[in-house]
Design an enzyme around this catalytic site. Structure first.
Site, short mmCIF file in Angstrom:
data_model
loop_
_atom_site.label_atom_id
_atom_site.label_comp_id
_atom_site.label_asym_id
_atom_site.label_seq_id
_atom_site.Cartn_x
_atom_site.Cartn_y
_atom_site.Cartn_z
N LYS A 176 -20.60 -2.15 -29.37
CA LYS A 176 -20.15 -1.04 -28.52
C LYS A 176 -19.93 0.21 -29.35
O LYS A 176 -19.30 0.17 -30.40
CB LYS A 176 -18.86 -1.44 -27.79
CG LYS A 176 -19.04 -2.65 -26.89
CD LYS A 176 -17.71 -3.24 -26.46
CE LYS A 176 -16.94 -3.80 -27.64
NZ LYS A 176 -15.67 -4.44 -27.24
N THR A 208 -7.90 4.35 -22.08
CA THR A 208 -8.95 3.36 -22.36
C THR A 208 -8.39 2.03 -22.87
O THR A 208 -9.12 1.23 -23.43
CB THR A 208 -9.92 3.92 -23.42
OG1 THR A 208 -9.18 4.27 -24.60
CG2 THR A 208 -10.65 5.14 -22.90
N GLY A 210 -7.58 -1.59 -23.20
CA GLY A 210 -8.14 -2.80 -22.62
C GLY A 210 -9.63 -2.78 -22.38
O GLY A 210 -10.18 -3.70 -21.78
N THR A 211 -10.33 -1.74 -22.85
CA THR A 211 -11.77 -1.65 -22.57
C THR A 211 -12.54 -2.81 -23.20
O THR A 211 -13.46 -3.35 -22.59
CB THR A 211 -12.36 -0.32 -23.06
OG1 THR A 211 -11.99 -0.13 -24.43
CG2 THR A 211 -11.84 0.85 -22.24
N GLY A 212 -12.19 -3.18 -24.43
CA GLY A 212 -12.91 -4.28 -25.10
C GLY A 212 -12.71 -5.60 -24.40
O GLY A 212 -13.67 -6.35 -24.17
N CYS A 213 -11.46 -5.90 -24.05
CA CYS A 213 -11.16 -7.14 -23.33
C CYS A 213 -11.89 -7.18 -21.99
O CYS A 213 -12.48 -8.20 -21.62
CB CYS A 213 -9.65 -7.26 -23.08
SG CYS A 213 -8.63 -7.22 -24.55
#
Length: 268
Positions: A176, A208, A210-213
């Site tokens: 990402k 933003t 928590g975007t990865g989770c």
């Protein structure tokens, strides 16, 4: 009635924006029944992480046993694993009950900078979980940490990093690019032979958390439903883009993404 199932093995975020809370919200929004095994409890809000409390190995293992010996799962997503011992335990359990489609989100650092993976655990991650991962979903700093000395400042360098990460064992690498600069946000999906670029306008927002989770759990939801990896990633991209665009102004710091955004926009 039958329903696809996905399991998250990750930390708890008391602020609700990341961790198992974000994973279970994502599973629900995408039509998947979610189960969980909590690896650590964090005292956390939009301002940062105030405390990290890993659970005993016995408690983590028993949660996994309880779920997989009865309910089972169609896909697994891992998030915050924190220590080498927890990584070894999770790898052992997944090898024993699986194989399952596994989305590995190598959670290392919280948005506020707190360490969520001990330094000595990085090698255990490389050795024990990367070889059994279906999709590895690092951001740029996480990719650099896994590779050791990789410099990533452009899309071309992202592709090279994805190739190096693929050599460590995962079937797919979804790198990402949100941490890079530019008017576009570019992500790279690499399968060992082809690099697919996912481009979207960069959304200028600080909310933003928590975007990865959320991205990783959305991919896991797609795999649980039987989607091909490329289709699961495309669905996840639509989901997280809508969630970021509708980020919630909750708390005094970095707010979370809005997990219901895609559903609500589709209902209009």
């Amino acid at each position: 009635m039958t329903i696809p199932k996905a399991m998250t093995i990750a930390g708890s975020d008391s602020g609700g924006g990341a961790g198992i809370q974000a994973d279970l919200k994502t599973f629900q929004e995408l039509g998947v029944f979610g189960t969980s095994a909590i690896t650590a409890i964090t005292a956390q809000n939009t301002l940062g992480v105030q405390g990290v409390y890993p659970l005993p190995l016995e408690a983590i293992g028993q949660q996994i046993d309880s779920v997989l010996s009865d309910i089972g799962t169609d896909a697994v997503k891992t998030g915050m694993l924190f220590s080498a011992n927890i990584i070894s335990l999770v790898a052992d359990k997944l090898n024993r009950y699986g194989p399952y489609p596994l989305v590995l989100d190598p959670v290392m650092i919280a948005k506020g900078g707190a360490a969520l993976l001990q330094q000595e655990a990085v090698e255990a991650l490389r050795r024990e979980l990367l070889p059994i991962a279906t999709v590895l979903t690092p951001n740029v700093p996480e990719a650099c940490a896994i590779l050791g000395s990789q410099e990533i400042g452009s899309v071309e360098q992202m592709i090279e990093a994805a190739k190096r990460l693929h050599e460590l064992g995962p079937r797919y690498v979804f790198l990402k690019g949100g941490h890079l600069d530019g008017e576009e946000a570019v992500d790279v999906l690499y399968d060992g032979s082809e690099a697919i670029l996912y481009r979207s306008p960069r959304i200028r927002t600080k909310h933003t958390h928590g975007t990865g989770c959320t991205t990783a759990s959305a991919i896991a939801a797609g795999l649980a439903k039987g989607l091909a990896v490329t289709d699961a990633v495309s669905e996840a991209k639509r989901f997280i883009t809508a969630a970021i665009a509708s980020g919630l102004e909750i708390g005094k710091g970095i707010g979370p993404t809005h997990h219901a955004a895609l559903r609500l926009s589709s209902a209009k």
